[in-house]
Design a protein around this motif. Sequence first.
Motif, short mmCIF file in Angstrom:
data_model
loop_
_atom_site.label_atom_id
_atom_site.label_comp_id
_atom_site.label_asym_id
_atom_site.label_seq_id
_atom_site.Cartn_x
_atom_site.Cartn_y
_atom_site.Cartn_z
N GLN A 9 0.82 -1.21 0.00
CA GLN A 9 0.00 0.00 0.00
C GLN A 9 0.85 1.26 0.00
N SER A 10 1.90 1.29 0.82
CA SER A 10 2.75 2.49 0.87
C SER A 10 3.48 2.71 -0.44
N THR A 11 3.93 1.62 -1.07
CA THR A 11 4.62 1.76 -2.36
C THR A 11 3.68 2.29 -3.43
N TRP A 12 2.49 1.77 -3.46
CA TRP A 12 1.52 2.22 -4.48
C TRP A 12 1.11 3.67 -4.24
N ARG A 13 0.88 4.03 -2.99
CA ARG A 13 0.50 5.41 -2.70
C ARG A 13 1.63 6.39 -3.04
N GLY A 14 2.87 5.99 -2.73
CA GLY A 14 4.00 6.85 -3.09
C GLY A 14 4.11 7.06 -4.59
N TRP A 15 3.98 5.98 -5.35
CA TRP A 15 4.03 6.11 -6.81
C TRP A 15 2.90 6.97 -7.32
N ARG A 16 1.71 6.80 -6.73
CA ARG A 16 0.54 7.55 -7.19
C ARG A 16 0.74 9.05 -6.98
N TYR A 17 1.24 9.46 -5.83
CA TYR A 17 1.42 10.88 -5.56
C TYR A 17 2.62 11.46 -6.32
N ARG A 18 3.65 10.64 -6.54
CA ARG A 18 4.75 11.12 -7.38
C ARG A 18 4.29 11.33 -8.82
N TYR A 19 3.40 10.45 -9.27
CA TYR A 19 2.87 10.59 -10.63
C TYR A 19 2.00 11.84 -10.75
N ARG A 20 1.28 12.18 -9.69
CA ARG A 20 0.39 13.34 -9.72
C ARG A 20 1.08 14.63 -9.29
N TRP A 21 2.35 14.55 -8.89
CA TRP A 21 3.01 15.74 -8.34
C TRP A 21 3.14 16.85 -9.38
N THR A 22 3.37 16.51 -10.64
CA THR A 22 3.50 17.54 -11.68
C THR A 22 2.21 18.34 -11.81
N THR A 23 1.09 17.65 -11.78
CA THR A 23 -0.20 18.35 -11.88
C THR A 23 -0.47 19.18 -10.64
N LEU A 24 -0.16 18.63 -9.47
CA LEU A 24 -0.39 19.37 -8.24
C LEU A 24 0.49 20.62 -8.17
N ARG A 25 1.72 20.51 -8.61
CA ARG A 25 2.61 21.67 -8.58
C ARG A 25 2.17 22.74 -9.57
N ARG A 26 1.64 22.34 -10.72
CA ARG A 26 1.16 23.31 -11.71
C ARG A 26 -0.09 24.03 -11.21
#
Length: 533
Positions: A370-387
Amino acid sequence: MVALNNAVRHATTDGFIGILDMFGFEDPKPAQLEHLCINLCAETMQHFYNTHIFKSSIESCRDEGVSCEVEVDYVDNVPCIDLVSSLRTGLLSMLDVECSIRGTAESYIAKIKVQHKSNKRLFDQKTIDPRLFGIQHFAGRVIYDAADFLDTNKDVVPDDLVAVFYKQTCNFGFATHLFGSELKALYSVENVPRGVSFRISPTSHTDLLNGDEPVSTLTQDFHTRLDNLLRTLVHARPHFVRCICSNNQEVTNSFDRGIVVRQIRSLQVLETVNLMAGGFPHRMRYKAFNSRYRLLAPFAELNRTEEKVTDDCKTILQYANDLLAKREVVSGVSTSWALGKRHIFLSEGIRQLLEKLRNETRKKAATLIQSTWRGWRYRYRWTTLRRDKTPEKITSMASTKAVPARTGVPPGTRPRPQPIAGTPPPDMTEKCDAKIIQQTCNLFGLNLERPPPVPPSRSYTVTGNTKLGYPQTRVMKMSYPEDTSGEGPIFLKGETVLVVGASQRRGHLIVEHKNHTLHVPFQFMELKPSLNI
């Protein structure tokens, strides 16, 4: 339980989950035929328990060359079961024969005493009544009275009694279900009742004319039920719950030492505890053991081949013992294990340890996944969140500059109203200039901290496309106020009243009539355009 069985029913295996609630050992004074059947069932279940817990464990260790330090001395009750239910010489079989030749209770007792005179389980009750006999059961001695054995064994039910449970006359559906086969046969003909008898049994549901003998007896039907039960239990994986009666008075928080000790000895609870504590009550196939517990050992340490399945079992158990030593767990239960020819034998302590380690390992693995999947998910969405973060920051800064602090709002003023429901959210890509907002408010004389004043009430009403000013003449559609029992003026239905203006109350008009003025809801009056002033 029903939900579980419905879920298991659709599985690939023919499995189910059931609960067998056994009645206890019966020892009335004296006992009848139904008590003998109940005690036979208790004897059979005790024999099944002995076979499943003691005999199978001891014989399996002996067959596979595993030495067990614990010697369990349990009481085998097979002689008692053979005495009662043997095919030819059992008490129940001899009772069926006696019923077929229309014998008596005295002749039946005489025959069983001759047949089983050397059986220690059957003892003669030294009384005047020749119809009494005793049996030494696993739970104690029981005296039986055979006076009604033959009549009970041949008992039938008349059709007029069965007809009482017909669905048209009986509101208790469960009783109708119990007599379903008999009711179907009975109501297949129009004449009900018609003087027939039924054998209420799982093996025979045919109607019997008066004078006919039943196809099966009560004891035969009981044997059929018991055999079906045993056939189900043999192919199941049973778990046992022993119930101990604390006293004969059925009083709470009261323990009779003699009664409790007698039950513990007869149910062989101490022998079971000794076997669980120091013996090998559990055994598993090597392949099944590896499939269940291989996650406890490092992947690189296991061979994962059928040829070296024994070595994998040793590796898994060695890691479990090492982990137990690191935790410094002190327990009085043995954690030993042994390897047989086809099975691995486990004590209760090592089995509990393996299950605990397995649950902990699975939980850690689930957390890691679960922690690995959640980390990947938020890293994948980080570009959109930062924009999306920059427009939010600009909007918040503009709102801070344009809106004065809450502390500067004069007391008694209303706070700024919230946006109207359904208002579309602002476009985050558009920039908001606080200076333009302030200039617009100054131009129109607006204050962001207080809403604009409510406009005054209109001095007219609108009917269709026509404006009608005050005063107006209207007719009361219903009396007002509705409660005419109180004091004060009352406008009756049908009276003509004069409306002089709009009221401060929402939905009301100021009405004058007979030197009285009231605030009347507009729905109580009807406008007459032809009578307008």
